[in-house]
Write an enzyme that holds these catalytic residues in place. Structure first.
Site, PDB file in Angstrom:
ATOM      1  N   ASP A 119      -1.016  -4.671 -11.959  1.00 48.47           N
ATOM      2  CA  ASP A 119      -1.896  -4.911 -10.811  1.00 48.47           C
ATOM      3  C   ASP A 119      -1.944  -6.407 -10.497  1.00 48.47           C
ATOM      4  O   ASP A 119      -2.315  -7.216 -11.344  1.00 48.47           O
ATOM      5  CB  ASP A 119      -3.317  -4.425 -11.134  1.00 48.47           C
ATOM      6  CG  ASP A 119      -4.250  -4.592  -9.934  1.00 48.47           C
ATOM      7  OD1 ASP A 119      -4.291  -3.673  -9.099  1.00 48.47           O
ATOM      8  OD2 ASP A 119      -4.921  -5.638  -9.833  1.00 48.47           O
ATOM      9  N   TYR A 160      -4.234 -13.683  -5.979  1.00 50.27           N
ATOM     10  CA  TYR A 160      -4.143 -14.208  -7.339  1.00 50.27           C
ATOM     11  C   TYR A 160      -3.095 -15.315  -7.453  1.00 50.27           C
ATOM     12  O   TYR A 160      -2.990 -15.974  -8.485  1.00 50.27           O
ATOM     13  CB  TYR A 160      -3.813 -13.097  -8.362  1.00 50.27           C
ATOM     14  CG  TYR A 160      -4.775 -11.932  -8.374  1.00 50.27           C
ATOM     15  CD1 TYR A 160      -6.008 -11.995  -7.740  1.00 50.27           C
ATOM     16  CD2 TYR A 160      -4.445 -10.746  -9.039  1.00 50.27           C
ATOM     17  CE1 TYR A 160      -6.877 -10.912  -7.743  1.00 50.27           C
ATOM     18  CE2 TYR A 160      -5.316  -9.664  -9.053  1.00 50.27           C
ATOM     19  CZ  TYR A 160      -6.521  -9.757  -8.400  1.00 50.27           C
ATOM     20  OH  TYR A 160      -7.371  -8.676  -8.412  1.00 50.27           O
ATOM     21  N   LYS A 165      -2.220  -6.443  -3.158  1.00 43.77           N
ATOM     22  CA  LYS A 165      -3.330  -6.236  -2.196  1.00 43.77           C
ATOM     23  C   LYS A 165      -3.225  -7.233  -1.056  1.00 43.77           C
ATOM     24  O   LYS A 165      -2.814  -8.382  -1.272  1.00 43.77           O
ATOM     25  CB  LYS A 165      -4.689  -6.426  -2.899  1.00 43.77           C
ATOM     26  CG  LYS A 165      -4.770  -5.760  -4.270  1.00 43.77           C
ATOM     27  CD  LYS A 165      -6.137  -5.899  -4.919  1.00 43.77           C
ATOM     28  CE  LYS A 165      -6.101  -5.394  -6.360  1.00 43.77           C
ATOM     29  NZ  LYS A 165      -5.639  -6.360  -7.351  1.00 43.77           N
ATOM     30  N   HIS A 181      -7.875  -5.460  -0.026  1.00 46.82           N
ATOM     31  CA  HIS A 181      -8.628  -6.069  -1.134  1.00 46.82           C
ATOM     32  C   HIS A 181     -10.148  -5.949  -0.953  1.00 46.82           C
ATOM     33  O   HIS A 181     -10.861  -5.620  -1.899  1.00 46.82           O
ATOM     34  CB  HIS A 181      -8.222  -7.547  -1.264  1.00 46.82           C
ATOM     35  CG  HIS A 181      -8.325  -8.084  -2.659  1.00 46.82           C
ATOM     36  ND1 HIS A 181      -7.467  -9.026  -3.171  1.00 46.82           N
ATOM     37  CD2 HIS A 181      -9.209  -7.810  -3.653  1.00 46.82           C
ATOM     38  CE1 HIS A 181      -7.823  -9.305  -4.414  1.00 46.82           C
ATOM     39  NE2 HIS A 181      -8.869  -8.588  -4.731  1.00 46.82           N
TER      40      HIS A 181
END
Ligand SMILES: NC(=O)c1ccc[n+]([C@@H]2O[C@H](COP(=O)([O-])OP(=O)(O)OC[C@H]3O[C@@H](n4cnc5c(N)ncnc54)[C@H](OP(=O)(O)O)[C@@H]3O)[C@@H](O)[C@H]2O)c1
Length: 281
Positions: free
Chosen positions: A54, A59, A84, A117
């Protein structure tokens, strides 16, 4: 519980509404640095048998995630890869662009699951139409959302062509939200947890330590088993090979229904992350 989920081993999965199999244990990568840290974590996890990763555009480690996958030697087709679309990229055209940028950074030509997200007001329905389009084009094997409460889901479902297949939510003994879990189950939406360890705070709860002693397992293992036995996909994050290994050592014991109910009863409504009805990013 209506139908207790079948839990087998690290490669086991729950089946999404469209028949795609989603491994119920994955590796989270939030706050894993986009350098050797995330590359090493991904390689450790895949070499230990994890088959689900994931990440998210937000990120800023998709390049490292892609590198870790390639260097692991595990076939891309054997891995369930999730990313996402970030809030700033929401909207129909923007999402199509963001999707291609994620594929490029990951250096892959399809995704297993793409998630919205956060439910950005006024945008998330256009974003969902973009996900439906990418799904119809077979560029994603499954599409879903994250941080969607019941009213967000109902809003999307009121005029979508594909109902979200997954909802990834903050979930731990202090934030169970059983009504939302039940709503998702009733609508064929697979529930998935984020921050199952409350980003570390769960290790300070005495009651979890007592359960760990009772089962002769670690608190982390109790919590992950709790997720899986509730039919919830879990993606614990670690960058340490020994923790990544022990987080997967959860297939040799079973929590009693009473202990699951007990953990459910620890609900306080305490959040580790933002409230999906009140965020400003
Ligand atoms: N959709 C969303 O909005 C959203 C939000 C947050 C997170 N997520 C996803 O969910 C994943 C998991 O959530 P999270 O990263 O927030 O938190 P988490 O998994 O609840 O906790 C991660 C923390 O626990 C530590 N840890 C992991 N295994 C451990 C063990 N066996 N013993 C002791 N400590 C351990 C990790 O440290 P080390 O790394 O140092 O081992 C890290 O500090 C994320 O990585 C991300 O992929 C999604």
């Amino acid at each position: 519980m209506k139908n207790p989920p079948v839990i087998t081993d690290i490669k086991g999965s729950f089946e999404l509404r469209n028949g795609v199999k989603m491994p119920y244990l994955g590796l989270g990568t939030y706050q894993s640095d986009n350098d050797e840290e995330v590359v090493k974590a991904i390689k450790s996890a895949l070499q230990l048998g994890y088959r689900h990763i994931d990440t998210a555009a937000a990120y800023k480690n998709e390049v490292g995630v892609g590198k870790g996958i390639r260097e692991s030697g595990v076939d891309r087709s054997d891995i369930f890869l999730v990313t996402k679309v970030w809030n700033a990229d929401q909207g129909y055209e923007e999402t199509l662009k963001a999707f291609n940028a994620s594929l490029e950074r990951l250096d892959v030509d399809y995704l297993d699951l793409y998630l919205i997200h956060w439910p950005v007001e006024g945008k998330y329905k256009d974003t969902w139409r973009a996900l439906e389009h990418l799904y119809a084009q077979k560029k994603i094997r499954a599409i879903g959302v994250s941080n969607f409460l019941k009213h967000h889901l109902e809003d999307v479902m009121s005029d979508c062509t594909v109902v979200p297949m997954v909802n990834q939510m903050e979930f731990h003994p202090h934030l169970v939200q059983q009504d939302l879990i039940d709503f998702c189950a009733d609508n064929g939406i697979q529930y998935e947890s984020w921050s199952p360890f409350m980003q570390g705070k769960v290790f300070e709860l005495d009651i979890c330590a007592d359960l760990a002693k009772k089962y002769n397992k670690s608190v982390a293992q109790i919590i992950l088993r709790y997720n899986l036995q509730k039919g919830i996909v879990a993606i614990p994050k670690s960058v340490h090979a020994n923790r990544i290994a022990s987080n997967a050592d959860i297939f040799d014991f079973e929590l009693s229904d009473a202990d699951i109910a007990f953990l459910d009863g620890l609900e306080t409504g305490e959040r580790i992350g933002p409230d999906p009805d009140n965020f400003n990013f």
